[in-house]
Enzyme design. Structure first.
Site, PDB file in Angstrom:
ATOM      1  N   ARG A  93      50.346 -12.049  -9.762  1.00  0.00           N
ATOM      2  CA  ARG A  93      49.233 -13.002  -9.807  1.00  0.00           C
ATOM      3  C   ARG A  93      48.271 -12.684 -10.963  1.00  0.00           C
ATOM      4  O   ARG A  93      47.050 -12.767 -10.814  1.00  0.00           O
ATOM      5  CB  ARG A  93      48.445 -13.007  -8.491  1.00  0.00           C
ATOM      6  CG  ARG A  93      49.203 -13.610  -7.319  1.00  0.00           C
ATOM      7  CD  ARG A  93      48.254 -14.075  -6.212  1.00  0.00           C
ATOM      8  NE  ARG A  93      48.950 -14.149  -4.931  1.00  0.00           N
ATOM      9  CZ  ARG A  93      48.624 -13.442  -3.849  1.00  0.00           C
ATOM     10  NH1 ARG A  93      47.607 -12.611  -3.879  1.00  0.00           N
ATOM     11  NH2 ARG A  93      49.314 -13.582  -2.751  1.00  0.00           N
ATOM     12  N   ARG A 137      42.880 -17.001  -9.718  1.00  0.00           N
ATOM     13  CA  ARG A 137      41.502 -17.400  -9.468  1.00  0.00           C
ATOM     14  C   ARG A 137      40.457 -16.399  -9.939  1.00  0.00           C
ATOM     15  O   ARG A 137      39.287 -16.737 -10.042  1.00  0.00           O
ATOM     16  CB  ARG A 137      41.314 -17.646  -7.964  1.00  0.00           C
ATOM     17  CG  ARG A 137      42.028 -18.885  -7.462  1.00  0.00           C
ATOM     18  CD  ARG A 137      41.956 -18.981  -5.946  1.00  0.00           C
ATOM     19  NE  ARG A 137      42.796 -17.968  -5.308  1.00  0.00           N
ATOM     20  CZ  ARG A 137      42.854 -17.766  -4.000  1.00  0.00           C
ATOM     21  NH1 ARG A 137      42.092 -18.496  -3.188  1.00  0.00           N
ATOM     22  NH2 ARG A 137      43.648 -16.859  -3.486  1.00  0.00           N
ATOM     23  N   ARG A 171      41.419 -25.271 -13.176  1.00  0.00           N
ATOM     24  CA  ARG A 171      41.472 -25.747 -11.801  1.00  0.00           C
ATOM     25  C   ARG A 171      40.360 -26.745 -11.488  1.00  0.00           C
ATOM     26  O   ARG A 171      40.485 -27.531 -10.550  1.00  0.00           O
ATOM     27  CB  ARG A 171      41.372 -24.570 -10.817  1.00  0.00           C
ATOM     28  CG  ARG A 171      42.687 -23.885 -10.507  1.00  0.00           C
ATOM     29  CD  ARG A 171      43.728 -24.819  -9.909  1.00  0.00           C
ATOM     30  NE  ARG A 171      43.281 -25.524  -8.717  1.00  0.00           N
ATOM     31  CZ  ARG A 171      43.374 -25.067  -7.490  1.00  0.00           C
ATOM     32  NH1 ARG A 171      43.926 -23.878  -7.264  1.00  0.00           N
ATOM     33  NH2 ARG A 171      42.946 -25.790  -6.474  1.00  0.00           N
ATOM     34  N   ASP A 202      54.801 -22.046  -8.069  1.00  0.00           N
ATOM     35  CA  ASP A 202      54.576 -21.748  -6.658  1.00  0.00           C
ATOM     36  C   ASP A 202      55.918 -21.596  -5.958  1.00  0.00           C
ATOM     37  O   ASP A 202      56.891 -22.291  -6.290  1.00  0.00           O
ATOM     38  CB  ASP A 202      53.758 -22.861  -5.994  1.00  0.00           C
ATOM     39  CG  ASP A 202      53.363 -22.486  -4.574  1.00  0.00           C
ATOM     40  OD1 ASP A 202      52.373 -21.743  -4.414  1.00  0.00           O
ATOM     41  OD2 ASP A 202      54.057 -22.909  -3.627  1.00  0.00           O
ATOM     42  N   TYR A 228      58.646 -20.483   5.857  1.00  0.00           N
ATOM     43  CA  TYR A 228      57.655 -21.541   5.618  1.00  0.00           C
ATOM     44  C   TYR A 228      58.162 -22.879   6.152  1.00  0.00           C
ATOM     45  O   TYR A 228      57.412 -23.659   6.746  1.00  0.00           O
ATOM     46  CB  TYR A 228      57.364 -21.671   4.125  1.00  0.00           C
ATOM     47  CG  TYR A 228      56.328 -20.712   3.591  1.00  0.00           C
ATOM     48  CD1 TYR A 228      54.990 -20.830   3.952  1.00  0.00           C
ATOM     49  CD2 TYR A 228      56.674 -19.705   2.690  1.00  0.00           C
ATOM     50  CE1 TYR A 228      54.034 -19.966   3.450  1.00  0.00           C
ATOM     51  CE2 TYR A 228      55.731 -18.833   2.187  1.00  0.00           C
ATOM     52  CZ  TYR A 228      54.407 -18.963   2.568  1.00  0.00           C
ATOM     53  OH  TYR A 228      53.460 -18.113   2.077  1.00  0.00           O
TER      54      TYR A 228
END
Length: 361
Positions: free
Chosen positions: A39, A43, A52, A88, A164
């Protein structure tokens, strides 16, 4: 297709970052330990936050120019040895006919979970070409760096993606997933086979677009006992990893809370096993008889510490690796929001300085 970084006829003291990274994946000698971060585009970085503000996460993933921009910006700002494409794990769901979305505070949500053999039978395997936007982004990143640093493509592992699909999102106990494993073996096997079909094609697209390495994320496999992993997950994961390796690239295989599973995970044949921070790197590697490369494994929250402690933890991990060929420095999981960027950059500098001392020592 861009020429992949050569792993032979390279002098270890004159390596590009890309060659250094790929050689380490293959346990070949390098002049210093390569470093990148899970990552690393995310963010915590102001440049990503700016993108974003105008685009959703899925919009960034599906627009090659945006995914490439985010990938390149992070890799250059941190001065790492490899860039992992911004994407993703759940992107293959849509071409398989399974819609999902990200809900604030909830993460990914699958509104119609896969729970029966009929649900599995409806999943498509013939539309993987619709994921071509990820390969386009990789082409842009590879064209920008021109082998100066490694380019990493990735996909989810069959178990993690299945969980998932079945749970409809994240889960605490994975009751629905394990119930299908135990009570609907035909549905489970068919789901695993369909995922391997799609993921193999998806990885092939990324390699043809010039990904030097593929990382396979089995994020939730740590919820399994060793017996369940061997019975329900290991065979199909081994099949996927061998298929990806047949495209001519090394494979990194990573899961969280997998200390008990590491010997079984080694049996997948992955070139590199990613280690989370809960297991001392030296002990884990020794338990694997040094038969594969390892990646890791600084606790991501250490990045909030003072520089002196960060440096000490980096030094400790490098000492455990001992300069042995096949160590890639990374975190034991992804960078979290609010992490100070300067501390991530400091880790890179520490690895460069300290790993050279260890290697020469």
């Amino acid at each position: 297709m861009q020429q992949h970084i050569s792993n032979t006829q390279i002098e270890a003291d004159s390596l590009t970052s890309g060659a250094r990274f790929v050689r380490a994946c293959l346990r070949k000698p390098v002049d210093r330990t390569p470093v990148w971060f899970l990552r690393q585009a995310g963010r915590y970085m102001p440049e990503y936050q700016a993108v974003r503000r105008h685009h959703s996460l899925l919009e960034i993933c599906r627009k090659p120019e945006l995914a490439a921009e985010v990938t390149i910006t992070a890799a250059e700002k941190l001065d790492v040895d490899a860039a992992i494409i911004f994407a993703d794990l759940l992107l293959p769901f849509q071409p398989m006919g399974l819609d999902f979305e990200f809900q604030a505070g909830e993460g990914p949500v699958v509104h119609k979970p896969v729970r029966t053999l009929e649900d599995v039978a409806r999943l498509r395997t013939d539309r993987a070409s619709e994921l071509g936007y990820v390969a386009e982004a990789i082409e842009k990143v590879a064209g920008h760096f021109k082998d100066r640093i490694g380019v990493i493509g990735f996909c989810g592992a069959p178990f993690t993606l299945a969980s998932y699909m079945i749970e409809g999102g994240s889960s605490r106990n994975y009751v629905a997933t394990k119930t299908m494993m135990y009570r609907q073996p035909d549905a489970w096997r068919l789901l695993m086979d369909k995922l391997v079909t799609v993921l193999s094609e998806y990885a092939r697209q990324q390699v043809e677009a010039s990904a030097d390495v593929i990382q396979i994320f089995d994020s939730w496999t740590g919820v399994l006992s060793v017996e369940d992993y061997r019975d329900f997950v290991l065979p199909v994961t081994r099949t996927l990893i061998r298929e990806v390796q047949s495209f001519g690239v090394p494979v990194i295989y990573f899961g969280v809370e997998t200390a008990s599973l590491l010997p079984a995970m080694r049996e997948t044949g992955a070139d590199v096993l990613g280690l989370d921070w809960r297991t001392p790197l030296g002990e884990a590697w020794k338990s694997l008889d040094y038969a594969c490369a390892v990646q890791g494994n600084l606790d991501p929250i250490t990045l909030f510490a003072e520089p002196e402690l960060i440096r000490e933890r980096v030094k400790g991990i490098l000492r455990q690796a001992g300069g042995r060929p096949g160590h890639i420095f990374n975190l034991g999981h992804g960078i979290v929001p609010d992490t100070p960027v300067e501390n991530v950059q400091y880790v890179v500098r520490c690895v460069r300085e300290l790993s050279t001392e260890v290697t020469r020592g």
